[in-house]
Motif scaffolding. Structure first.
Motif, PDB file in Angstrom:
ATOM      1  N   ARG A  27       0.716  -1.605   0.104  1.00  0.00           N
ATOM      2  CA  ARG A  27       0.628   0.276  -0.090  1.00  0.00           C
ATOM      3  C   ARG A  27       1.170   1.392  -0.226  1.00  0.00           C
ATOM      4  NH1 ARG A  27      -5.263   2.208  -0.420  1.00  0.00           N
ATOM      5  NH2 ARG A  27      -6.011   0.530  -0.096  1.00  0.00           N
ATOM      6  N   ASN A 124      -3.401  -2.952  12.284  1.00  0.00           N
ATOM      7  CA  ASN A 124      -4.109  -2.868  11.528  1.00  0.00           C
ATOM      8  C   ASN A 124      -5.781  -3.655  11.436  1.00  0.00           C
ATOM      9  OD1 ASN A 124      -4.397  -3.133   8.990  1.00  0.00           O
ATOM     10  ND2 ASN A 124      -2.795  -4.755   8.900  1.00  0.00           N
ATOM     11  N   ASP A 127     -11.129  -2.298   9.525  1.00  0.00           N
ATOM     12  CA  ASP A 127     -12.067  -1.921   9.292  1.00  0.00           C
ATOM     13  C   ASP A 127     -13.054  -3.365   9.440  1.00  0.00           C
ATOM     14  OD1 ASP A 127      -9.716  -3.179   7.413  1.00  0.00           O
ATOM     15  OD2 ASP A 127     -11.079  -4.060   6.228  1.00  0.00           O
ATOM     16  N   ILE A 153      -5.061   1.377  11.887  1.00  0.00           N
ATOM     17  CA  ILE A 153      -5.220   2.015  10.501  1.00  0.00           C
ATOM     18  C   ILE A 153      -5.812   0.560   9.722  1.00  0.00           C
ATOM     19  CG2 ILE A 153      -2.522   3.040  10.255  1.00  0.00           C
ATOM     20  CD1 ILE A 153      -2.020   0.050   9.085  1.00  0.00           C
ATOM     21  N   SER A 154      -6.106   0.859   8.423  1.00  0.00           N
ATOM     22  CA  SER A 154      -6.384  -0.311   7.107  1.00  0.00           C
ATOM     23  C   SER A 154      -5.324  -0.350   6.180  1.00  0.00           C
ATOM     24  CB  SER A 154      -7.953  -0.459   7.204  1.00  0.00           C
ATOM     25  OG  SER A 154      -8.557  -1.501   6.040  1.00  0.00           O
ATOM     26  N   GLU A 157      -7.969  -1.246   3.500  1.00  0.00           N
ATOM     27  CA  GLU A 157      -8.341   0.223   2.844  1.00  0.00           C
ATOM     28  C   GLU A 157      -7.852   1.346   2.366  1.00  0.00           C
ATOM     29  OE1 GLU A 157     -12.050  -0.077   1.880  1.00  0.00           O
ATOM     30  OE2 GLU A 157     -11.928  -2.509   2.752  1.00  0.00           O
ATOM     31  N   ASN A 159      -7.183   2.929   5.054  1.00  0.00           N
ATOM     32  CA  ASN A 159      -7.676   4.005   6.163  1.00  0.00           C
ATOM     33  C   ASN A 159      -6.201   4.624   7.364  1.00  0.00           C
ATOM     34  OD1 ASN A 159      -9.713   3.450   5.476  1.00  0.00           O
ATOM     35  ND2 ASN A 159     -10.767   2.546   7.142  1.00  0.00           N
ATOM     36  N   ASN A 160      -5.759   6.154   7.342  1.00  0.00           N
ATOM     37  CA  ASN A 160      -4.876   5.996   8.637  1.00  0.00           C
ATOM     38  C   ASN A 160      -4.071   5.774   7.898  1.00  0.00           C
ATOM     39  OD1 ASN A 160      -5.451   8.300  10.373  1.00  0.00           O
ATOM     40  ND2 ASN A 160      -5.103   6.672  11.575  1.00  0.00           N
ATOM     41  N   HIS A 163      -1.818   9.764   7.258  1.00  0.00           N
ATOM     42  CA  HIS A 163      -1.399  10.043   8.686  1.00  0.00           C
ATOM     43  C   HIS A 163      -0.053   9.432   9.080  1.00  0.00           C
ATOM     44  CE1 HIS A 163      -1.622  11.220  12.607  1.00  0.00           C
ATOM     45  NE2 HIS A 163      -2.070  10.253  13.532  1.00  0.00           N
TER      46      HIS A 163
END
Length: 301
Positions: A27, A124, A127, A153-154, A157, A159-160, A163
């Protein structure tokens, strides 16, 4: 625009098997360089991914999952993971939000007690859980170790993840740009191609062929028509597994080849001829000679 200073560093990702370390690395890098499977202990070597932005570069080291070894290959995998801990600028201890705290996590936390580097807890797969469960998870881990920060986080997906990268970038020391901007891994193409083939063998045979699969690249050459010829052997430990890998009328081996070739073509950016053979090498995971030949060389770590 010329920056006054450049910041760079090495960050290792550790955790129990199957927490999503390779998914996270792919990712971040934006391209597949680490193989993925829902089977534990898929990653066997350290996979380095290089993330470069203006003024900063992070070299991520995705280690094999830390687990109780059952053979020499297992010893090799755990040693690699543990050897990276004091040689990096920071550590991401990744856990699976769905599984929560387990004895395997405590095994890792015990090893972190002697580490003098900042450790971030990365929760992790958020989600896959209800938001209320996240608070309980954070509380359970916070009491067990003094983490620099806890970041949910994900990786799947996304997500985050941005950040997390921003937080890590702020912590980087001043340092050189180790790799060119377009460099995404320090591993040669030969290594990644072998990993792609191994991934498909693991995924398509499911539980029938366990982690006794290795891949040896016999030849890579560019043909006159600009296509690349890749010849590789899939190594297994028992004769009974040979039939499973080949499949009825060769269908399984053909499917492995088709799917692996697609990944290899994306990596190389050109058409590929992929030729696969299956070889039996009894008990190779416990033999130093074969571990070395198939790329698991303890002396390099």
């Amino acid at each position: 625009m010329q920056h006054d200073s450049f910041h760079s560093g090495f960050i290792t990702i550790i955790g129990r098997p199957n927490v999503g370390k390779s998914t996270f690395l792919n990712r971040v890098i934006g391209q597949k360089i680490a193989i993925m499977s829902d089977k534990a202990q898929t990653t066997r070597n350290t996979i380095q991914g290089v993330w470069t932005v203006e003024g900063a570069q992070i070299i991520f080291i995705d280690t094999p999952g830390i687990h109780k070894p059952k053979h020499k290959l297992g010893d090799f995998m755990v040693n690699i993971a543990e050897n990276t801990l004091n040689e990096v600028d920071a550590i991401l201890f990744m856990i699976n939000a769905k599984e929560g705290y387990g004895r395997g996590d405590q095994y890792i936390i015990d090893r972190l007690e002697n580490v003098k580097k900042p450790v971030y807890l990365i929760i992790n797969k958020i989600d896959q859980i209800h938001p209320d469960e996240l608070f309980e998870l954070i509380t359970a881990y916070k009491d067990r170790y003094s983490f620099k920060e806890i970041i949910p986080i994900s990786a799947l997906e996304g997500n985050n993840v941005d950040h997390l990268l921003s937080v890590l970038r702020q912590q980087l020391p001043e340092g050189p740009q180790y790799y060119p901007e377009d460099h995404i891994t320090d591993h040669p193409e030969r290594f990644i191609i072998a990993e792609f083939i191994r991934e498909k063998a693991i995924q398509l045979t499911r539980e029938e062929v366990p982690h006794s699969v290795a891949v040896l690249i016999e030849k890579i050459e560019t043909k006159p028509d600009e296509k690349v010829l890749v010849q590789a052997s899939i190594i297994i430990e028992r004769k009974s597994q040979k039939g499973i890998i080949i499949g009825k009328q060769g269908k399984m081996l053909k499917d492995i080849g088709i799917q692996a070739r697609q990944d290899i073509e994306r990596l190389l950016g050109t058409k590929v001829y992929l030729e696969l053979w299956v070889k039996v090498q009894k008990d190779w995971r416990n033999r130093d000679h074969y571990l070395h030949e198939y790329g698991y060389n303890q002396d390099e770590y």
